[in-house]
Design an enzyme around this catalytic site. Structure first.
Site, short mmCIF file in Angstrom:
data_model
loop_
_atom_site.label_atom_id
_atom_site.label_comp_id
_atom_site.label_asym_id
_atom_site.label_seq_id
_atom_site.Cartn_x
_atom_site.Cartn_y
_atom_site.Cartn_z
N CYS A 1 1.04 -1.54 -0.11
CA CYS A 1 0.19 -0.35 -0.01
C CYS A 1 0.80 0.98 0.18
CB CYS A 1 -0.86 0.01 1.30
SG CYS A 1 -1.90 1.48 0.77
N HIS B 1 -3.67 -5.02 0.55
CA HIS B 1 -3.05 -5.30 2.08
C HIS B 1 -2.98 -6.77 1.62
CE1 HIS B 1 -3.04 -1.70 4.19
NE2 HIS B 1 -3.08 -1.40 3.17
N GLU C 1 -1.45 -8.46 4.22
CA GLU C 1 -1.41 -8.99 5.36
C GLU C 1 -2.47 -9.25 6.35
OE1 GLU C 1 -2.05 -4.45 5.94
OE2 GLU C 1 -0.71 -5.73 4.48
#
Length: 243
Positions: free
Chosen positions: A112, A219, A221
């Protein structure tokens, strides 16, 4: 080419400075994913840029995390936006850190904001507000704290496509800025992923012989708490282990 240290791959993970909390912080997902992928996560706080060389001497790879918009003074050709908070201290530190990692040949993953740092530090502008460009055709976030879900089509054979082993991936997206047109520079990026609205979502170093360097606007994660390694983060940590 950087020399890898013995033991687990040491992954420097950038943090945010929370002024209201007077603290450095990092989202749990980044730490969990690096550890789950076989790396040793090392939090890198936002400090003065002169500390960058010492941090880069310590780590084997660099993960640039998400966060605030980049101050336009660090991103050539990007207009300043009203009602957005900038953190130029973080920008100054991370821009030097990112450029140092690229120049040293450390494997780098930008997520990002981190991908926007990689894009900007190599001389390329950002799109200041995607809804002004795509007309809301694809929602890239619901709010500053609520991600959106959308698809990204990947270029076959790219590092990102090989990591996911899929031509199209569903991603968690939490950004309102995008990547502008690439300008001539000493380090070129190859665009390897687009959203349905045509916006760039993933890129990697154009020189296939160069060290592993990838940026994604989504993202990987997220979500947290799942007992699995994200394929892209795992590929990044694996690249560190073999560099």
């Amino acid at each position: 080419m950087a020399k890898k240290t013995p033991g687990l791959p040491r992954v420097g993970v950038t943090t945010r400075f929370r002024s209201a909390l007077v603290s450095h912080s990092i989202h749990r997902g980044y730490i969990d994913q690096v550890a789950r992928s076989g790396g040793l996560p090392l939090a890198v706080p936002t400090v003065e840029p002169e500390f960058c060389d010492d941090y880069l001497n310590t780590v084997d790879g660099l993960l640039l995390t998400g966060g605030e918009d980049i101050d336009p003074r660090f991103s050539p050709g990007t207009p300043r936006q009203r009602d957005y908070t900038y953190h130029p201290r973080r920008d100054a530190f991370e821009f030097r850190l990112a450029r140092g990692a690229l120049d040293r040949g450390l494997p780098v993953l930008g997520i990002c904001r981190g991908s926007q740092v990689l894009w900007s530090v190599t001389g390329n502008p950002l799109i200041p507000h995607l809804p002004d460009v795509n007309g809301g055709q694809v929602l890239h976030r619901h709010s500053p704290t609520e991600p959106a879900q959308h698809s990204v089509r990947l270029v076959p054979g790219s590092k990102v496509a090989r990591a996911y082993d899929e031509p199209v991936v569903k991603v968690a997206s939490l950004h309102h800025q995008g990547l502008g047109p690439q300008t001539p520079g000493d380090l070129r990026w190859r665009v390897v992923g687009h959203a349905e609205d045509g916006m760039v979502e993933a890129f990697e170093r154009e020189d296939t012989a160069a060290p592993w360097a990838v940026g994604v606007l989504w993202h990987p994660e997220l979500p947290v708490g799942e007992d699995r390694a994200d394929p892209l983060i795992a590929a990044f940590v694996s690249a560190i282990g073999t560099s």
